[in-house]
Design a protein around this motif. Structure first.
Motif, mmCIF file in Angstrom:
data_model
loop_
_atom_site.group_PDB
_atom_site.id
_atom_site.type_symbol
_atom_site.label_atom_id
_atom_site.label_comp_id
_atom_site.label_asym_id
_atom_site.label_seq_id
_atom_site.Cartn_x
_atom_site.Cartn_y
_atom_site.Cartn_z
ATOM 1 N N PRO A 4 0.825 -1.213 0.000
ATOM 2 C CA PRO A 4 0.000 0.000 0.000
ATOM 3 C C PRO A 4 0.855 1.258 0.000
ATOM 4 N N GLY A 5 0.486 2.197 -0.842
ATOM 5 C CA GLY A 5 1.243 3.433 -1.006
ATOM 6 C C GLY A 5 2.070 3.470 -2.270
ATOM 7 N N ASP A 6 2.305 2.302 -2.901
ATOM 8 C CA ASP A 6 3.086 2.252 -4.137
ATOM 9 C C ASP A 6 2.242 2.728 -5.319
ATOM 10 N N TYR A 7 2.916 3.314 -6.309
ATOM 11 C CA TYR A 7 2.253 3.679 -7.563
ATOM 12 C C TYR A 7 2.609 2.621 -8.595
ATOM 13 N N ILE A 8 1.591 1.960 -9.137
ATOM 14 C CA ILE A 8 1.823 0.855 -10.063
ATOM 15 C C ILE A 8 1.083 1.104 -11.373
ATOM 16 N N GLY A 27 -3.352 -1.584 -18.467
ATOM 17 C CA GLY A 27 -3.643 -0.159 -18.516
ATOM 18 C C GLY A 27 -3.996 0.471 -17.184
ATOM 19 N N GLU A 28 -4.406 -0.310 -16.192
ATOM 20 C CA GLU A 28 -4.767 0.270 -14.903
ATOM 21 C C GLU A 28 -3.520 0.794 -14.204
ATOM 22 N N GLU A 29 -3.648 1.949 -13.576
ATOM 23 C CA GLU A 29 -2.529 2.510 -12.832
ATOM 24 C C GLU A 29 -3.062 3.403 -11.722
ATOM 25 N N GLY A 30 -2.240 3.577 -10.680
ATOM 26 C CA GLY A 30 -2.611 4.423 -9.557
ATOM 27 C C GLY A 30 -1.886 3.997 -8.295
ATOM 28 N N TYR A 31 -2.293 4.609 -7.177
ATOM 29 C CA TYR A 31 -1.700 4.314 -5.875
ATOM 30 C C TYR A 31 -2.433 3.141 -5.227
ATOM 31 N N VAL A 32 -1.678 2.188 -4.712
ATOM 32 C CA VAL A 32 -2.276 1.055 -4.007
ATOM 33 C C VAL A 32 -2.787 1.534 -2.643
ATOM 34 N N TRP A 62 -7.927 -9.833 1.623
ATOM 35 C CA TRP A 62 -7.870 -11.266 1.349
ATOM 36 C C TRP A 62 -8.290 -11.615 -0.073
ATOM 37 N N ARG A 63 -8.991 -10.726 -0.762
ATOM 38 C CA ARG A 63 -9.487 -11.065 -2.090
ATOM 39 C C ARG A 63 -8.989 -10.135 -3.185
ATOM 40 N N GLN A 64 -8.821 -8.863 -2.909
ATOM 41 C CA GLN A 64 -8.592 -7.896 -3.968
ATOM 42 C C GLN A 64 -7.640 -6.807 -3.516
ATOM 43 N N THR A 65 -7.131 -6.088 -4.493
ATOM 44 C CA THR A 65 -6.268 -4.940 -4.263
ATOM 45 C C THR A 65 -6.985 -3.695 -4.784
ATOM 46 N N THR A 66 -7.031 -2.664 -3.969
ATOM 47 C CA THR A 66 -7.705 -1.420 -4.335
ATOM 48 C C THR A 66 -6.667 -0.394 -4.743
ATOM 49 N N VAL A 67 -6.853 0.188 -5.916
ATOM 50 C CA VAL A 67 -5.931 1.168 -6.481
ATOM 51 C C VAL A 67 -6.678 2.474 -6.690
ATOM 52 N N ASN A 83 -8.770 10.190 -8.549
ATOM 53 C CA ASN A 83 -9.425 9.830 -7.286
ATOM 54 C C ASN A 83 -10.513 8.770 -7.457
ATOM 55 N N ASN A 84 -10.549 8.093 -8.571
ATOM 56 C CA ASN A 84 -11.421 6.944 -8.737
ATOM 57 C C ASN A 84 -10.714 5.687 -8.236
ATOM 58 N N LEU A 85 -11.503 4.755 -7.707
ATOM 59 C CA LEU A 85 -10.956 3.520 -7.174
ATOM 60 C C LEU A 85 -11.102 2.399 -8.199
ATOM 61 N N VAL A 86 -10.027 1.659 -8.412
ATOM 62 C CA VAL A 86 -10.038 0.494 -9.288
ATOM 63 C C VAL A 86 -9.789 -0.738 -8.417
#
Length: 369
Positions: free
Chosen positions: A187-191, A196-201, A206-211, A216-219
């Motif tokens: 968390p805190g890394d920019y990936i 094509g998805e990119e942003g700050y973690v 346990w299931r997913q990663t939120t970026v 300011n949209n969440l992926v």
């Protein structure tokens, strides 16, 4: 016991219960005092331990007083056995909850101490809490005289069936554990993913990663997909990075002068703009003889990925203004097209603007008529 209940029995039972309540009150007061001292220390683990003891010790004192009261009363052997079992189960329940809180808190503390942002990841904390609660549940069953061997066998068979039914969910779970354990993403890394998805973690559960994107949209990305994707981490191994800006000048320019002026602009931007790297050494590298210009690359240093947009914006403005003041020309691409009757169109590249003849000469007739 078969004897009748006497007043002495009630007095002793009352004294035992009162002693348990008094001990619970004194221990809670002492632990509150210890909690105040623990907050002054730098290590947050002692806060977690003292907070858990404040829940366990008073209830243990009360359970001990109740057990002593039951021991002095003339209860039958069956009632005495059931009473002790109830007190044991209650005490195990309290200890299990407190242990789950302590261990989960210590895991969170260790994670935060090793990396400042990874403590927001919930996957390790949740797994630890579930394991401790499961162990406490098995201990309760064993205390009640229920054999846990058949239960473990049934859980093994049922676990296999559940694993087959929840392949994707379990794949995401173990992928999340692998991602955090390998420290490739935290968390805190920019990936940026190959898809094509990119942003700050923001979080890895346990299931997913939120970026969180720069907008300011969440992926939400499943951990299994994240583990299999080609990914660029712009924060590791170092948060600082360099960005490239492509520039071109005319063939009539003095390249030594161009390099010197460009380096001066880079140095100004590095010192004046927030997010730039002040100790970055200006770098200008000529690389191409283009159609209408000599191309070169300017290397800028930025402190963090999202800073590059503001720094490139300011650099281009200042460089353009400085080139105008120094008389350095940035030519625009140009193409000259010559047309001949009965012949193919042959485009010709040269400096200047697009030129198209007003008329095409015909046999026996001068052009322009």
């Amino acid at each position: 016991m078969n004897r009748a209940l006497t007043l002495d029995d009630l007095v002793l039972a009352g004294i035992a219960i009162a002693a348990g309540l008094l001990l619970a009150f004194l221990s809670r007061t002492l632990l509150r005092w210890l909690a105040g001292h623990a907050k002054r220390t730098k290590w947050s683990g002692d806060d977690v331990i003292v907070d858990a003891l404040r829940s366990v010790v008073p209830w243990a004192a009360i359970a001990g007083g109740a057990a002593a009261a039951a021991a002095v009363l003339p209860l039958t052997r069956a009632v005495q056995h059931h009473t002790n079992q109830i007190l044991q189960v209650w005490l195990i329940f309290v200890v299990t909850l407190s242990a789950a809180r302590v261990i989960a808190g210590l895991v969170r503390t260790v994670t935060q101490s090793r990396s400042g942002v990874a403590g927001s990841a919930t996957i390790f904390v949740n797994i630890t809490r579930i394991l401790v609660l499961a162990i406490g549940f098995l201990v309760v069953l064993q205390t009640l005289g229920i054999s846990i061997a058949p239960l473990l066998t049934a859980l093994g068979v049922g676990g296999l069936a559940v694993a087959l039914a929840l392949q994707d969910t379990l794949a995401n779970l173990f992928a999340g554990v692998h991602i955090l354990a390998s420290k490739t993403v935290q968390p805190g890394d920019y990936i940026r993913l190959s898809s094509g998805e990119e942003g700050y973690v923001v979080d890895i559960n346990w299931r997913q990663t939120t970026v969180r994107q720069l907008s300011n949209n969440l992926v939400v990305i499943p951990n299994g997909q994240l583990a299999k994707a080609n990914m660029t981490n712009y924060t590791r191994p170092e948060q600082r990075l360099t960005v490239l800006v492509q520039v071109g000048v005319g063939y009539d320019s003095d390249l030594e002068h161009v390099e010197r002026v460009t380096a001066q602009v880079v140095a100004e931007v590095m010192h004046d703009i927030d997010g730039a790297v002040p100790d970055h050494e200006p770098a200008v590298r000529f690389h191409t003889f283009g159609d209408s210009r000599i191309g070169f690359t300017v290397i800028l240093g930025v402190g963090e990925f999202s800073d590059q947009y503001r720094i490139k914006h300011e650099f281009i403005k200042r460089l353009h203004r400085r080139y105008l003041a120094e008389g350095i020309r940035i030519p625009a691409p140009a193409r000259t097209v010559a047309l001949q009757q009965g012949a193919a169109v042959i485009p010709q590249q040269r400096g200047g603007t697009d030129v198209l003849p007003e008329a095409v000469a015909e046999p026996g007739r001068p052009a322009g008529r």
